[in-house]
Design an enzyme around this catalytic site. Structure first.
Site, PDB file in Angstrom:
ATOM      1  CG  ASP A 198       6.649   3.861   0.265  1.00 20.45           C
ATOM      2  OD1 ASP A 198       6.490   4.907   0.903  1.00 20.45           O
ATOM      3  OD2 ASP A 198       7.723   3.527  -0.271  1.00 20.45           O
ATOM      4  CG  ASP A 200       9.429   9.187  -1.401  1.00 22.59           C
ATOM      5  OD1 ASP A 200       8.379   9.610  -1.935  1.00 22.59           O
ATOM      6  OD2 ASP A 200      10.151   9.897  -0.684  1.00 22.59           O
TER       7      ASP A 200
END
EC number: 3.1.3.3
Length: 412
Positions: A198, A200
């Site tokens: 991922d 963020d």
């Protein structure tokens, strides 16, 4: 056969039968160059075969164990006397124990348990070891992977299956406040892998949409919706559209400003650099935006990158996204796509994320790592890392801090 007479290779068995007498020779004391060579030079005069060797050096003290076949008849007493005399000359201690055959075979079901502590206390270590024993497992070896920024140790465990061991230790680690990863031992751990992250709050410290929102004057409102979505309280796609709508009218020049504001998570460069050296392929999937992930892909040399795209018309953000939405299901779908393109089985993939929309991806991967994640994610992932250094994921793959630093020094 005399003590010094060499054996013909054809006379040496491939493995030591269970009924063959053996000697366990233990040497311990202050470490110095030449101890290992000296012991085996001493044993060589007695035509013994080496069955097993273990050596550990801790803070300048060595423990050297050699399991060897019994010498020819009539020579064991002389061997014992000679080894003890040699050890005394080296200011070491020696212990010789008679036995039969090789080491006891390791039990079925083999796992590697990595424990990350900051610090790693004696109480924690005792509890982890007791839990392993309580599941029917036996600790065969313990090895330190890193001493900073966290203490990382690896337990080689046999006699119990990986999944029940992982379940038992997940509960224990949460109570103790340490991170524990359990993976099946075997060749697949050394195979070339794919790591997908991922973006963020994982690869970077920021939430990209909040950086955009700060320029639009609606950061607080967007942050509130983002937090609810990451906790799994809101449908991700609906929350995405609602947040992006607040950016309508922003000048496209803000993209360059946001790129400059993005802060990599500590250890991110080290993680990616080390994985690439080992032949891993590395990718990112994000509920954020290609306007940022494309830049990260170029800067970090990533093999794969996929995210949502902010629509820009006449130099302005329209408040909409274009193309297929990268949501919770989409991240898992992209992991499978990247794995197929990389030629890597899903069982040899690693996924790293922090939010509820990462859960499908974490569960689909061979190893899912919840990185400083929300409680719902920590509970569902294979393992959790709760320190602010992304490169600690390397320890879960059996890569040591010394190996990382040596590679960096070599390239410098």
């Amino acid at each position: 056969m005399s003590a010094s007479q060499p054996r013909h290779p054809a006379d040496v068995p491939v493995a030591v039968p269970d009924d063959v007498p053996t000697l366990l020779v233990k040497i311990f004391g202050k470490d110095r160059p030449g101890i290992t060579a000296g012991l085996f030079d001493t044993l060589a005069a007695y035509s013994v075969d080496v069955v097993d060797i273990e050596q550990v050096v801790t803070r300048g003290r060595i423990v050297l164990c050699a399991l060897v076949t019994e010498p020819p008849p009539g020579l064991e007493g002389d061997l014992r006397s000679t080894v003890h005399s040699w050890a005394e000359s080296m200011r070491m201690q020696a212990e010789i124990i008679s036995g039969i055959g090789d080491n006891r075979p390791r039990g079925l079901g083999r796992s590697l348990v990595t424990v990350l502590g900051h610090p790693l206390t004696a109480e924690t270590t005792a509890a982890i070891a007791a839990k392993i024993t309580g599941t029917g497992g036996n600790i065969d070896r313990i090895f330190r992977l890193a001493k900073y920024p966290v203490t990382a140790v690896e337990f080689a465990v046999s006699g119990t299956e990986t999944e029940p061991l992982r379940t038992a230790l997940a509960t224990e680690s949460a109570a103790l406040g340490v991170d524990v990863a359990v993976v099946a031992a075997g060749l697949h751990r050394r195979a070339q892998r794919l790591v997908v992250m991922d973006v963020d709050s994982t690869l970077i410290q920021d939430e990209v949409i909040e950086l955009f929102a700060a320029h639009a004057g609606c950061e607080d409102k967007v942050a509130e919706v983002t937090a609810a979505a990451m906790r799994g309280e809101l449908d991700f796609e609906q929350s995405l559209h609602a947040r992006v709508a607040l950016l309508e009218g922003l000048d496209a020049s803000v993209v360059d400003k946001v790129r400059s504001e993005v802060r990599l998570t500590p250890g991110a460069r080290t993680l990616i650099r080390t994985l690439k050296r080992l032949g891993y392929q590395v990718g990112v999937v994000s509920g954020g935006f290609t306007q940022v992930t494309d830049d990260l892909q170029d800067r970090l040399g990533l093999d794969f990158a996929q995210a949502n795209t902010l629509e820009i018309v006449d130099g302005k953000l329209t408040g909409r996204v274009t193309g297929e939405i990268v949501d919770r299901a989409g991240k898992a779908r992209l992991l499978r796509r990247f794995a197929a393109e990389a030629g890597v089985p899903l069982a040899q993939t690693v996924a790293i994320g922090d939010g509820a929309n990462d859960l499908d991806m974490l569960n689909a991967a061979g190893l899912g790592v919840a990185f400083n994640a929300k409680p719902v994610v920590r509970e569902a992932a294979h393992t959790a890392v709760n320190v602010p250094f992304l490169d600690t994921v390397l320890y879960l793959l059996g890569i040591t801090r010394e190996e990382v630093e040596a590679a960096d020094a070599h390239d410098d």
